[in-house]
Write an enzyme that holds these catalytic residues in place. Structure first.
Site, short mmCIF file in Angstrom:
data_model
loop_
_atom_site.label_atom_id
_atom_site.label_comp_id
_atom_site.label_asym_id
_atom_site.label_seq_id
_atom_site.Cartn_x
_atom_site.Cartn_y
_atom_site.Cartn_z
N ASP A 61 0.85 -1.19 0.00
CA ASP A 61 0.00 0.00 0.00
C ASP A 61 0.89 1.25 0.00
OD1 ASP A 61 -3.20 0.58 0.98
OD2 ASP A 61 -1.76 2.23 1.12
N ILE A 62 0.50 2.26 -0.77
CA ILE A 62 1.31 3.47 -0.91
C ILE A 62 1.32 4.30 0.37
CG2 ILE A 62 -0.46 5.08 -1.76
CD1 ILE A 62 1.56 5.87 -3.97
N ASN A 72 -12.87 -3.15 2.24
CA ASN A 72 -13.81 -2.04 2.35
C ASN A 72 -14.69 -1.99 1.11
OD1 ASN A 72 -12.72 -1.06 4.81
ND2 ASN A 72 -11.04 -0.09 3.69
N GLN A 79 -14.89 2.86 0.82
CA GLN A 79 -14.01 2.32 -0.22
C GLN A 79 -13.54 3.46 -1.11
OE1 GLN A 79 -15.97 -0.50 -2.77
NE2 GLN A 79 -14.09 -1.07 -3.86
N HIS A 91 -10.12 -5.05 -3.48
CA HIS A 91 -8.80 -5.22 -2.88
C HIS A 91 -8.98 -5.67 -1.45
CE1 HIS A 91 -10.09 -1.02 -2.62
NE2 HIS A 91 -9.46 -0.92 -1.45
N HIS A 122 -7.01 -5.71 2.01
CA HIS A 122 -5.86 -5.20 2.76
C HIS A 122 -5.38 -6.31 3.70
CE1 HIS A 122 -6.82 -0.73 2.22
NE2 HIS A 122 -7.98 -1.26 1.94
P1 5GP Z 1 -9.79 1.56 0.32
O1 5GP Z 1 -10.05 2.76 1.17
O2 5GP Z 1 -10.40 1.69 -1.04
O3 5GP Z 1 -10.14 0.28 1.02
O4 5GP Z 1 -8.22 1.48 0.16
C1 5GP Z 1 -7.52 1.96 -0.94
C2 5GP Z 1 -6.05 1.84 -0.61
O5 5GP Z 1 -5.32 2.05 -1.79
C3 5GP Z 1 -5.56 2.87 0.42
O6 5GP Z 1 -5.01 2.19 1.53
C4 5GP Z 1 -4.51 3.67 -0.36
O7 5GP Z 1 -3.40 4.04 0.43
C5 5GP Z 1 -4.14 2.71 -1.47
N1 5GP Z 1 -3.69 3.37 -2.70
C6 5GP Z 1 -4.31 4.41 -3.34
N2 5GP Z 1 -3.63 4.73 -4.45
C7 5GP Z 1 -2.57 3.88 -4.52
C8 5GP Z 1 -1.50 3.74 -5.46
O8 5GP Z 1 -1.38 4.44 -6.47
N3 5GP Z 1 -0.60 2.74 -5.20
C9 5GP Z 1 -0.70 1.93 -4.10
N4 5GP Z 1 0.23 0.99 -3.94
N5 5GP Z 1 -1.70 2.04 -3.20
C10 5GP Z 1 -2.62 3.02 -3.41
#
Ligand code: 5GP
Length: 127
Positions: free
Chosen positions: A35-36, A97, A104, A110, A112
């Site tokens: 994760d970034i 999420n 989300q 995805h 985590h």
């Molecule tokens: P969500 O909130 O949709 O469950 O999580 C999305 C996740 O994607 C977040 O933890 C965010 O840090 C990660 N993320 C968003 N953009 C990028 C990216 O360009 N590269 C990577 N490796 N992770 C990302």
């Protein structure tokens, strides 16, 4: 109502190689990468390669081969990260999420995988 998949989402771009990622594992049906913005010492995202918006979309529309491949990839990632309790790992949390309630951010399924510290309660209690 059926889901419509936006192929311009950030993970679709990662899958097409348009955006770099720190890959942990790649298989026929899944990609796992760091994760970034990690929220724990270990924070890896596992995504299916197919165009699925979230977990219920995937569970209902993906082929058996995709579902098995994705699930096995999650197991393999846990092994690679050394977080499995069965291998003396400290354990982990797997989160998918979904939608507005799940907050989300990226509309591509995805999971985590978080570990490396005690993660606290599953969700915060309302104040
Ligand atoms: P969500 O909130 O949709 O469950 O999580 C999305 C996740 O994607 C977040 O933890 C965010 O840090 C990660 N993320 C968003 N953009 C990028 C990216 O360009 N590269 C990577 N490796 N992770 C990302």
């Amino acid at each position: 109502m059926s889901y419509s998949y936006d192929d311009q989402n950030i993970f679709a771009k990662i899958l097409r190689g348009e955006i770099p990622n720190k890959t942990v594992l790649e298989t026929k049906h899944a990609l796992a990468f760091e994760d970034i913005a990690p929220q724990a010492p270990t924070h890896v995202l596992v995504i299916p390669k197919g165009p699925y918006v979230n977990y219920d979309h995937f569970a209902q529309q993906a082929s058996d081969e995709e579902i098995v491949g994705f699930t096995r990839a999650i197991g393999e990632v846990c092994k690679l990260l050394g977080v499995q309790p069965s291998m003396d790992g400290m354990g982990y949390r797997a989160i998918a999420n979904t939608g507005e309630a799940g907050v989300q951010e990226v509309p591509h399924l995805h999971v985590h995988i978080l570990s490396g510290r005690i993660l606290g309660r599953m969700i915060p209690r309302p104040s």
